[in-house]
Design an enzyme around this catalytic site. Structure first.
Site, mmCIF file in Angstrom:
data_model
loop_
_atom_site.group_PDB
_atom_site.id
_atom_site.type_symbol
_atom_site.label_atom_id
_atom_site.label_comp_id
_atom_site.label_asym_id
_atom_site.label_seq_id
_atom_site.Cartn_x
_atom_site.Cartn_y
_atom_site.Cartn_z
ATOM 1 N N CYS A 2 -17.905 -14.040 11.175
ATOM 2 C CA CYS A 2 -18.960 -13.407 12.123
ATOM 3 C C CYS A 2 -20.324 -13.358 11.288
ATOM 4 C CB CYS A 2 -18.835 -12.053 12.695
ATOM 5 S SG CYS A 2 -16.924 -12.039 13.725
ATOM 6 N N ARG A 27 -21.872 -19.196 12.187
ATOM 7 C CA ARG A 27 -20.695 -18.332 11.623
ATOM 8 C C ARG A 27 -19.975 -17.794 13.046
ATOM 9 N NH1 ARG A 27 -20.953 -16.783 6.077
ATOM 10 N NH2 ARG A 27 -19.527 -15.146 6.845
ATOM 11 N N TRP A 76 -17.472 -14.371 16.275
ATOM 12 C CA TRP A 76 -16.089 -15.176 16.015
ATOM 13 C C TRP A 76 -15.015 -14.460 16.395
ATOM 14 C CZ3 TRP A 76 -11.573 -16.920 14.260
ATOM 15 C CH2 TRP A 76 -11.285 -18.226 14.312
ATOM 16 N N ASN A 102 -17.615 -8.099 9.945
ATOM 17 C CA ASN A 102 -17.266 -9.410 9.766
ATOM 18 C C ASN A 102 -15.914 -9.134 8.954
ATOM 19 O OD1 ASN A 102 -16.549 -11.988 9.034
ATOM 20 N ND2 ASN A 102 -17.861 -12.106 7.149
ATOM 21 N N GLY A 103 -14.713 -9.659 9.282
ATOM 22 C CA GLY A 103 -13.544 -9.703 8.700
ATOM 23 C C GLY A 103 -12.310 -9.100 9.699
ATOM 24 N N GLU A 485 -10.273 -36.938 5.779
ATOM 25 C CA GLU A 485 -11.641 -36.310 6.035
ATOM 26 C C GLU A 485 -12.604 -36.887 7.160
ATOM 27 O OE1 GLU A 485 -15.261 -34.016 5.971
ATOM 28 O OE2 GLU A 485 -13.062 -33.552 4.974
ATOM 29 N N LYS A 489 -13.571 -34.914 10.671
ATOM 30 C CA LYS A 489 -14.833 -34.759 11.542
ATOM 31 C C LYS A 489 -14.588 -35.202 12.881
ATOM 32 C CE LYS A 489 -17.280 -33.588 7.916
ATOM 33 N NZ LYS A 489 -16.200 -32.746 7.933
ATOM 34 N N GLU A 492 -13.049 -32.094 14.701
ATOM 35 C CA GLU A 492 -13.531 -31.060 14.936
ATOM 36 C C GLU A 492 -14.794 -30.878 15.573
ATOM 37 O OE1 GLU A 492 -14.601 -29.386 10.715
ATOM 38 O OE2 GLU A 492 -15.441 -31.398 10.047
ATOM 39 N N HIS A 508 7.346 -45.292 9.419
ATOM 40 C CA HIS A 508 8.356 -44.409 9.630
ATOM 41 C C HIS A 508 7.978 -43.361 10.841
ATOM 42 C CE1 HIS A 508 10.027 -45.261 5.686
ATOM 43 N NE2 HIS A 508 8.903 -45.809 5.347
ATOM 44 N N LYS A 607 -18.479 -21.397 10.077
ATOM 45 C CA LYS A 607 -18.583 -22.055 8.812
ATOM 46 C C LYS A 607 -17.795 -21.835 7.852
ATOM 47 C CE LYS A 607 -21.234 -25.155 6.115
ATOM 48 N NZ LYS A 607 -20.819 -26.562 6.382
#
Length: 612
Positions: A2, A27, A76, A102-103, A485, A489, A492, A508, A607
Site C-alpha cells: 500500500c 502501490r 492494495w 502497509n504490510g 519477460e 509483460k 500483467e 513435451h 509496484k
C-alpha cells in the site's frame, strides 16, 4: 504494498496528502483515505472505495478538509475486501489513535481476541484496525505516551508493517513505526513529510531519512526524532536523493510506462558509466575485491518477477564467460529451502525497490548461513541495500509504472558487467576480448533507441491482435529468458493468458495447445540455436499458429516463415536480451492501450511487493 503518506507543517495538509498519494497510487488503488486534524479539534476522516480520483472529488482536491496535520493511504487489499469500511485510515473507537498501515500483521487474530476481551470492538476485516487498537490499548493502560505505547505494540506484533499514527493528545504530531516495509521521512522549511516511497515527497525535499527496522519516528513541524524499540533516542543522518521531481512526472507521455520505455537508453548508459572507467570496469565502486572474485565457486541469483527473468538471462552470460556455477532461484522458494550453500559462494539479490519482502528475507537467510551477499537495487538506502554486504545501484531513476521496463534493462547490464569483470579477474577472459565486450556494451543504448524509433510497426501489430485470448512465447537459451519477460509483460498489463516455453520443450506437452489462429511469438537471436528454433517455428506454424518472429537484422529467412517479423540491431550474442526485450515491452504496452486498460496500474498488482 500500500501507499502511505503523512504531513505536518504550516500549510493545509489535505492537498499535500492527495498529491503524495497520487505519486504512490501504483502501490495500491483498491481504496483511499485521509485523516486530517485542525488543532485540537477531532480529526476528519474521509475514505472512498476505488481509484484516488474519487477521493479527490469528494474532498474538492483537499480544499474541503481543513487542518495542517494529517495522514493518508492508498490501499492494495490483503485482509478484507476493498470497501469504505476496510479503507484506511482506521481508528480506535474514540479516535484517540488513528492510523494507516502497509504490510501484514500475521498474528492479528490472536491480538484481536485479546483486545475484544479488553472491551474493544471491530468494524473492519483488516489487520490494520487491530494494530491501531493495540497501540490505543497500551497508550491508555500505561499512560507513558506514544513512544512507549508504540514500542510495547511492536513487541507483540508479528509480521511486516510501516504504520503512521496520530494521537488526539498530540494534535500536530505524527508517529511512524517500521518493520520490513519501507518508510522514509523528509524535513524542509519547517514542515515534515513521511511516506512509503520517494516520489511522494520528492517535490518538497530531496533530503530524506530512512526509518530502520523496529524504529520509531516522532514528527513535529519541521523536525523529527528517532527511537529504538527500547525507547532510547537514536541519531540518524539524512540521505540525498539524486532524482529530481521532474523524473517522477509523465513529461508529456500518455503513460508512465511509455515514458519509462523511452528512458531506457539513458538509464542503461548511466548504469554502465557508473562502473566503466576509461574503457574498463571498476568493481571497487561496489566494494567487490579481486580475491573474493578469484575464490568464487558458486553464484546464487535470487529474485522475484522480472528481476528473476534478469537472473535467468545473466546466468547464461556468467556461465559462458566463467567457470563459476550459477543457480537462479525464486526468492519466495529460496528463503524456505533447507539446502546447504556452497563454500565461497556469492548470493546476488536483485530488486528494483530494494524492499521486496521475499528477496529481503532470502538475503537475510543467506547472510545467516555465512554467504557473501550483493544487492542489485535501484533505490538508495533501501532495506536490501542496507542489509547486503555490497550493493550495486542501478541508475534507472524513479520507475512509477507497475510493469518494470527501464529497471529491468539496467539490471541486465549490471549483470553483464559483473560477468565480464568476474571472467577477466579470474583470468578466463583475454585482455582484447575484455575490452571488446565493454566497448560493445557501451553501444547498447543507441541500439535501444534505434528500436524505439521504429515502434509504429509494433503498435500496428499489437492493435491487430489485442483481442486474442492466448499467446505463447518460445525461444532457446538467452532467448528463452527474454520470452519469460515478454510473456509476463503481456500477462500483467493486457490480461491476456500468456505462457513462455523453452522451444525444445514444445513436443513435451505445450504443442497440444496450438490451434488455428493461436498467437505464437518466437524469439530467434542466438545464431548457434537459430536452426533448431526455426524448426520449432515450423512445428507450430503447421498446426495453425499465427507466427511473429523476433530476430536480428540479417536473418531475413524468418520472413518466409513468420506472418510478421520484427528486427533488432546486431550486438554480441551475450547482450541480445537487452535489445530483444524492447519490442516485447512495446507489444505489451500497445495491446493494453488497444484494450483500453489502465496501463500503469493493472488490476490486482502493486509496484513493490512488501508482503508475502
Amino acid at each position: 504494498m500500500c501507499g502511505i503518506v503523512g504531513f505536518t507543517g504550516k500549510k493545509q495538509a489535505a492537498p499535500v496528502l492527495l498529491d503524495g498519494l497520487s505519486k504512490l497510487e501504483y502501490r495500491g488503488y483498491d481504496s483511499a483515505g485521509i485523516a486530517v486534524r485542525d488543532g485540537s479539534a477531532p480529526a476528519e476522516i474521509v475514505k472512498s472505495k476505488g481509484k484516488l480520483k474519487i477521493l479527490r472529488e469528494m474532498t474538492n482536491e483537499g480544499k474541503a478538509v481543513a487542518g495542517t496535520c494529517g495522514i493518508g493511504h492508498t490501499r492494495w487489499a490483503t485482509h478484507g475486501e476493498p470497501s469504505v469500511t476496510n479503507a484506511h485510515p482506521l481508528s480506535s473507537d474514540d479516535q484517540n489513535v488513528i492510523g494507516v498501515h502497509n504490510g501484514i500483521i500475521e498474528n492479528y487474530q490472536e491480538l484481536r481476541e485479546k483486545l475484544i476481551k479488553n472491551g474493544y470492538s471491530f468494524k473492519s476485516q483488516t489487520d490494520t484496525e487491530v494494530g491501531v487498537k493495540l497501540v490505543d490499548y497500551y497508550y491508555k493502560k500505561y499512560g507513558f505516551g506514544p513512544v512507549d505505547a508504540l514500542a510495547r505494540a511492536m513487541t507483540r506484533i508479528r509480521g511486516s508493517y510501516a504504520m503512521e499514527l496520530m494521537f488526539a493528545d498530540f494534535p500536530d504530531e505524527i508517529y511512524a513505526i517500521r518493520k520490513d516495509s519501507p518508510m522514509i521521512i523528509g524535513i524542509a522549511d519547517g514542515e515534515s513529510f513521511v511516506a512509503s516511497d520517494v516520489p511522494a515527497i520528492l517535490k518538497y525535499t530531496r533530503s530524506v531519512y530512512y526509518v530502520g527496522d523496529l524504529e520509531i519516528a516522532r514528527l513535529k513541524k519541521g523536525e523529527v526524532a528517532f527511537y529504538n524499540i527500547d525507547r532510547e533516542e537514536i541519531h540518524k543522518e539524512p540521505v540525498e536523493i539524486k532524482w529530481d521531481a521532474e523524473a517522477a512526472e509523465k513529461a508529456g507521455y500518455e503513460h508512465f510506462m511509455l515514458k519509462e520505455i523511452h528512458e531506457q537508453p539513458k538509464a542503461v548508459r548511466d548504469t554502465c558509466n557508473s562502473l566503466v572507467r576509461d574503457g574498463r570496469i571498476d568493481l571497487g565502486v561496489i566494494g567487490l575485491k579481486n580475491e573474493d572474485i578469484e575464490n568464487l565457486r558458486q553464484i546464487y541469483i535470487v529474485a522475484c518477477g522480472s528481476a528473476y527473468h534478469v537472473g535467468m538471462a545473466v546466468q547464461y552470460v556468467i556461465e559462458e564467460l566463467t567457470s563459476i556455477q550459477v543457480r537462479v532461484e525464486l526468492a519466495s522458494e529460496f528463503r524456505y529451502r533447507r539446502m546447504k550453500l556452497r563454500e565461497n559462494c556469492l548470493v546476488i539479490v536483485i530488486s528494483q525497490s530494494g524492499e521486496t519482502a521475499d528477496s529481503l528475507a532470502a538475503l537475510k537467510m543467506a547472510k545467516q548461513r555465512g554467504a557473501k551477499t550483493l544487492g542489485i537495487v535501484n533505490v538508495v538506502g533501501s532495506s536490501i541495500a542496507r542489509e547486503a554486504d555490497n550493493v550495486f545501484y542501478t541508475l534507472a531513476g524513479p520507475e512509477i509504472s507497475v510493469a518494470t521496463t527501464k529497471a529491468y534493462s539496467c539490471q541486465l547490464v549490471a549483470g553483464y558487467m559483473l560477468a565480464i569483470q568476474f571472467a577477466y579477474v579470474r583470468g578466463e577472459l583475454p585482455e582484447q576480448e575484455y575490452l571488446r565486450l565493454i566497448a560493445e556494451l557501451e553501444t547498447i543504448p543507441k541500439k535501444i533507441k534505434k528500436i524505439l524509433d521504429d515502434k509504429e510497426r509494433i503498435q500496428w501489430f499489437a492493435s491487430k491482435f489485442a483481442a486474442v485470448k492466448d499467446a505463447f512465447f518460445i525461444g532457446r537459451g538467452i532467448d528463452y529468458a527474454v520470452c519469460l519477460e515478454g510473456s509476463l509483460k503481456m500477462k500483467e498489463i493486457s490480461y491476456i493468458h500468456s505462457e513462455a516455453y523453452a522451444a525444445g520443450e514444445l513436443k513435451h506437452g505445450p504443442i497440444s495447445l496450438i490451434e488455428d489462429g493461436t498467437l505464437v511469438i518466437s524469439v530467434v537471436t542466438q545464431q548457434e540455436l537459430y536452426e533448431k528454433t526455426v524448426s520449432n517455428m515450423v512445428e507450430v506454424k503447421s498446426r495453425g499458429a499465427y507466427l511473429m518472429g523476433l530476430t536480428c537484422y540479417g536473418n531475413y529467412g524468418i520472413e518466409d516463415l513468420a506472418d510478421f517479423t520484427v528486427y533488432i540491431p546486431n550486438t554480441d550474442h551475450l547482450f541480445l536480451a537487452s535489445l530483444a526485450v524492447i519490442p516485447l515491452q512495446l507489444m505489451g504496452y500497445y495491446v493494453s492501450c488497444a484494450k483500453g486498460l489502465d496501463v500503469d496500474k493493472p488490476r490486482n498488482l502493486a509496484k513493490s511487493v512488501t508482503v508475502e
